[in-house]
Enzyme design. Structure first.
Site, PDB file in Angstrom:
ATOM      1  N   GLU A   1       4.423   7.250   2.696  1.00 20.19           N
ATOM      2  CA  GLU A   1       5.288   6.077   2.875  1.00 20.19           C
ATOM      3  C   GLU A   1       4.789   4.946   2.002  1.00 20.19           C
ATOM      4  O   GLU A   1       3.674   4.989   1.482  1.00 20.19           O
ATOM      5  CB  GLU A   1       5.321   5.625   4.334  1.00 20.19           C
TER       6      GLU A   1
ATOM      7  N   LYS B   1      11.286  10.407  11.635  1.00 21.59           N
ATOM      8  CA  LYS B   1      10.715   9.058  11.772  1.00 21.59           C
ATOM      9  C   LYS B   1      11.809   8.028  12.049  1.00 21.59           C
ATOM     10  O   LYS B   1      12.838   8.043  11.392  1.00 21.59           O
ATOM     11  CB  LYS B   1      10.030   8.649  10.460  1.00 21.59           C
TER      12      LYS B   1
ATOM     13  N   SER C   1      -3.031  -2.898   5.833  1.00 25.70           N
ATOM     14  CA  SER C   1      -4.382  -3.326   6.221  1.00 25.70           C
ATOM     15  C   SER C   1      -5.459  -2.422   5.617  1.00 25.70           C
ATOM     16  O   SER C   1      -5.163  -1.463   4.913  1.00 25.70           O
ATOM     17  CB  SER C   1      -4.492  -3.346   7.744  1.00 25.70           C
TER      18      SER C   1
ATOM     19  N   LYS D   1      11.938   3.018   6.363  1.00 26.88           N
ATOM     20  CA  LYS D   1      11.935   4.455   6.069  1.00 26.88           C
ATOM     21  C   LYS D   1      13.313   4.939   5.635  1.00 26.88           C
ATOM     22  O   LYS D   1      13.456   5.903   4.883  1.00 26.88           O
ATOM     23  CB  LYS D   1      11.391   5.217   7.265  1.00 26.88           C
TER      24      LYS D   1
ATOM     25  N   ARG E   1      -8.102   7.268   4.407  1.00 27.62           N
ATOM     26  CA  ARG E   1      -8.240   7.436   5.863  1.00 27.62           C
ATOM     27  C   ARG E   1      -8.281   8.924   6.146  1.00 27.62           C
ATOM     28  O   ARG E   1      -7.494   9.689   5.587  1.00 27.62           O
ATOM     29  CB  ARG E   1      -7.055   6.802   6.589  1.00 27.62           C
TER      30      ARG E   1
ATOM     31  N   ARG F   1       0.857  -1.189   0.000  1.00 29.25           N
ATOM     32  CA  ARG F   1       0.000   0.000   0.000  1.00 29.25           C
ATOM     33  C   ARG F   1       0.886   1.228   0.000  1.00 29.25           C
ATOM     34  O   ARG F   1       1.722   1.395   0.889  1.00 29.25           O
ATOM     35  CB  ARG F   1      -0.943   0.011   1.201  1.00 29.25           C
TER      36      ARG F   1
ATOM     37  N   GLU G   1       6.859   0.802  11.984  1.00 29.28           N
ATOM     38  CA  GLU G   1       5.586   0.858  11.265  1.00 29.28           C
ATOM     39  C   GLU G   1       4.450   0.821  12.281  1.00 29.28           C
ATOM     40  O   GLU G   1       4.637   0.398  13.414  1.00 29.28           O
ATOM     41  CB  GLU G   1       5.434  -0.373  10.355  1.00 29.28           C
ATOM     42  N   GLY G   2       3.267   1.222  11.823  1.00 28.22           N
ATOM     43  CA  GLY G   2       2.082   0.966  12.637  1.00 28.22           C
ATOM     44  C   GLY G   2       1.575   2.174  13.407  1.00 28.22           C
ATOM     45  O   GLY G   2       0.591   2.072  14.135  1.00 28.22           O
TER      46      GLY G   2
ATOM     47  N   ASN H   1       4.191   0.848   2.200  1.00 30.79           N
ATOM     48  CA  ASN H   1       4.085  -0.281   3.144  1.00 30.79           C
ATOM     49  C   ASN H   1       4.314  -1.600   2.429  1.00 30.79           C
ATOM     50  O   ASN H   1       3.636  -1.891   1.437  1.00 30.79           O
ATOM     51  CB  ASN H   1       2.692  -0.297   3.771  1.00 30.79           C
TER      52      ASN H   1
HETATM   53  P1  ADP Z   1       3.711   4.627  10.082  1.00 32.88           P
HETATM   54  O1  ADP Z   1       4.619   3.658   9.411  1.00 32.88           O
HETATM   55  O2  ADP Z   1       3.827   4.621  11.560  1.00 32.88           O
HETATM   56  O3  ADP Z   1       2.310   4.524   9.555  1.00 32.88           O
HETATM   57  P2  ADP Z   1       3.898   7.078   8.520  1.00 32.88           P
HETATM   58  O4  ADP Z   1       5.118   7.457   7.802  1.00 32.88           O
HETATM   59  O5  ADP Z   1       2.779   6.558   7.677  1.00 32.88           O
HETATM   60  O6  ADP Z   1       4.286   6.057   9.684  1.00 32.88           O
HETATM   61  O7  ADP Z   1       3.392   8.320   9.357  1.00 32.88           O
HETATM   62  C1  ADP Z   1       2.230   8.264  10.170  1.00 32.88           C
HETATM   63  C2  ADP Z   1       1.275   9.392   9.814  1.00 32.88           C
HETATM   64  O8  ADP Z   1       1.909  10.642  10.020  1.00 32.88           O
HETATM   65  C3  ADP Z   1       0.823   9.399   8.374  1.00 32.88           C
HETATM   66  O9  ADP Z   1      -0.302   8.572   8.172  1.00 32.88           O
HETATM   67  C4  ADP Z   1       0.527  10.874   8.132  1.00 32.88           C
HETATM   68  O10 ADP Z   1      -0.781  11.199   8.575  1.00 32.88           O
HETATM   69  C5  ADP Z   1       1.535  11.572   9.019  1.00 32.88           C
HETATM   70  N1  ADP Z   1       2.741  11.925   8.229  1.00 32.88           N
HETATM   71  C6  ADP Z   1       3.816  11.155   8.018  1.00 32.88           C
HETATM   72  N2  ADP Z   1       4.712  11.773   7.214  1.00 32.88           N
HETATM   73  C7  ADP Z   1       4.182  12.968   6.904  1.00 32.88           C
HETATM   74  C8  ADP Z   1       4.624  14.081   6.123  1.00 32.88           C
HETATM   75  N3  ADP Z   1       5.800  14.076   5.495  1.00 32.88           N
HETATM   76  N4  ADP Z   1       3.814  15.158   6.039  1.00 32.88           N
HETATM   77  C9  ADP Z   1       2.618  15.181   6.676  1.00 32.88           C
HETATM   78  N5  ADP Z   1       2.145  14.183   7.431  1.00 32.88           N
HETATM   79  C10 ADP Z   1       2.915  13.074   7.554  1.00 32.88           C
HETATM   80 MG    MG Z   2       1.571   4.859   7.712  1.00 32.85          MG
END
Ligand code: ADP
Ligand code: MG
Length: 500
Positions: free
Chosen positions: A156, A389, A163, A333, A475, A136, A393-394, A158
């Site tokens: 990101e 970050k 899910s 990441k 979402r 995803r 994940e998660g 996945n």
């Molecule tokens: P995880 O692997 O924990 O899901 P993500 O990289 O998807 O980590 O980050 C979690 C959430 O944080 C994302 O779903 C998004 O809402 C927000 N986020 C992450 N990176 C960014 C970004 N560069 N700009 C804005 N929001 C972000």
């Molecule tokens: Mg995410």
């Protein structure tokens, strides 16, 4: 209506009576169509062995406006991303360098445990498995100022346990039902079924699993779902299971890492055999064609070193791994950051395969390690538009904006390379939504929506890659919440309303 005015005027006004009527129809639809979770359970009380009740998953009452052309772009980018991550997973030298010893593995224990397990299998001469990715790719709309055009930027990618494929299909179905049965009381000409794209995620993801099952070649083998104990998001998984069984005649065995620790074994011909959990059931072990991990993406899933050993045991078989350790590491990441460096993406993807479009879907990323990713320190000092970050994940792991400088200041120097900094994507402001969460009041609030596109890829050394796009999800979260996970309670499930 222009995109801009759609965003700022969304959603159109509804009276309280109309909202209540839509809520009644939506929640009833959700409960009738497996748009469900198991209810929360209290830590003192074990959940019942067989579920007795369910609650509807959190969702948005209206679909979210997404420009038609950006939605099409996200779908078409998926084929390039499938290919890109398949090639990364097959590039052992690259993954060793970025994620292995001397890289992230020395600093981050979780990455280290996964990479070491993979390295040991290679050192023992275990032939690499066939890899299946059920991917995803997540995006936000990006519009730094109201004068800028809206574009699509990746959050990101996945590669494990992605899910909400099945539940997002059910939400799209729910919004279609509301449009067709109520026309949302005529509040907007945009709310017409032509503007709601179809979402066949269950079929698409099951086709990926079926393709892998077929490649394994033993039709009565089972697909193994490796699941978390006390998982609440089981309907999302079960809908895939029923699709595999009903449309392809493939049976599924579900077990946790702890259970597999006693039930899984490898035959002399390297078949993965899994015995039923209870010996009172027909005790004959079944052969496994595909191992599909809906657990194993977070350190919490490995309660002891024995669980890492079980993961390695599963991968030492010739069952297809969804994902393999290599493919899980490819989704790190740090890999996402390294890909953005000049020329790195282009080593994996040619111009005709869409390298420029992929690169164009990125914002800036930096490594926090000294000396690489020029400008990281400077960027962190002025961290207002950044997120940092770790290799996790998660949800719930990232540090945002003004919390970054003090966090980085106390971060031991040697841990810094395990973090990446990322420019914040800036979604259009002033979009509203009505959010429904079981057991809570309906909330009307400003929101940010994240589009995810599913895809699958089946590949292996010396074998032609097969891949497809496989549906999408949205979402939606309140604007003032940084994180996005549905399961962890930050956001709700939603669907797409195409606008010009
Ligand atoms: P995880 O692997 O924990 O899901 P993500 O990289 O998807 O980590 O980050 C979690 C959430 O944080 C994302 O779903 C998004 O809402 C927000 N986020 C992450 N990176 C960014 C970004 N560069 N700009 C804005 N929001 C972000
Ligand atoms: Mg995410």
């Amino acid at each position: 209506m222009s995109t801009m005015s759609t965003f700022t005027s969304w959603p159109p006004d509804l009276t309280l009576e109309q909202l209540d009527q839509l809520t009644l129809l939506a929640t009833t639809y959700a409960l009738s169509h497996s748009l469900l979770y198991l209810p929360p359970y209290s830590p003192e009380k074990q959940p019942p062995p067989a579920p007795e009740s369910a609650i509807h998953a959190p969702f948005s009452l209206l679909p979210t406006p997404i420009p038609r052309q950006l939605f099409a772009q996200a779908l078409s980018l998926q084929r390039a991303y499938n290919t890109l991550y398949a090639r990364i997973a097959l590039d052992t030298a690259f993954l060793d360098q970025v994620m292995g010893s001397g890289g992230i593995s020395d600093i981050d224990d979780f990455t280290g445990a996964l990479w070491s397990a993979w390295k040991r299998l290679r050192d023992e001469g275990v032939p690499p498995p066939l890899h299946l990715g059920l991917f995803r790719s997540d995006y936000l709309l990006h519009q730094p100022t109201t004068n800028d055009p809206v574009s699509l930027k990746q959050v990101e990618f996945n590669t494990i346990s992605a899910s909400f494929g099945a539940l997002s299909q059910q939400v799209a179905g729910m919004h279609r039902y509301l449009v067709e049965s109520t026309e949302y009381f005529g509040i907007s000409p945009l709310l017409a079924s032509d503007n709601l794209p179809l979402n066949d995620t269950v079929k698409g993801l099951a086709e990926g699993l079926e393709e892998a099952h077929r490649a394994y070649g033993i039709s009565n083998a089972h697909v193994l779902f490796v699941v978390q104990p006390n998982e609440r998001n089981i309907f999302d998984q079960r809908l895939l299971e029923y699709q595999l069984f009903q449309s392809h005649g493939i049976r599924v065995t579900r077990q946790t890492f702890a259970e597999l620790g006693t039930t899984a074994s490898i035959s002399p011909s390297r078949a993965l055999l899994v015995a039923p959990i209870s010996s009172g059931l027909n005790g004959t072990p079944v052969e496994i064609s595909v191992v599909y991990y809906r657990a194993g993406y977070t350190p919490v899933d490995y309660a002891s070193p024995a669980d890492y050993a079980t993961r390695a045991l599963l991968e030492s078989s010739h069952a297809v791994q969804c994902p393999s350790l290599a493919l899980q590491l490819a989704g790190g990441k740090k890999v996402q950051e390294v890909l953005t460096r000049p020329g790195v993406l282009e080593r994996f993807l040619s111009p005709s395969e869409g390298a420029a479009l992929v690169r164009n879907s990125w914002v800036r990323l930096w490594g926090l390690d000294k000396g690489d990713g020029a400008g990281a320190d400077e960027a962190v000092r002025e961290a207002n538009e950044l997120v940092i970050k770790p290799q996790r994940e998660g949800g719930g792991n990232n540090i945002y904006r003004d919390k970054i400088p003090s966090f980085v200041a106390q971060l031991p120097q040697r841990e810094r390379p395990a973090w990446v900094a990322m420019e914040l994507i800036r979604p259009p402001r002033e979009v509203g939504a009505h959010l429904l969460r079981s057991g809570s009041e309906r909330v009307h609030t400003r929101v940010v929506s994240e589009l995810g596109v599913f895809g699958w890829a089946l590949f292996g050394e010396g074998r032609e890659l097969k891949e497809e796009q496989a549906g999408w999800l949205v979402r939606t979260k309140a604007e003032d919440v940084d994180e996005g996970g549905v399961a962890v309670g930050f956001s709700v499930l939603d669907s797409v309303l195409l606008v010009e």
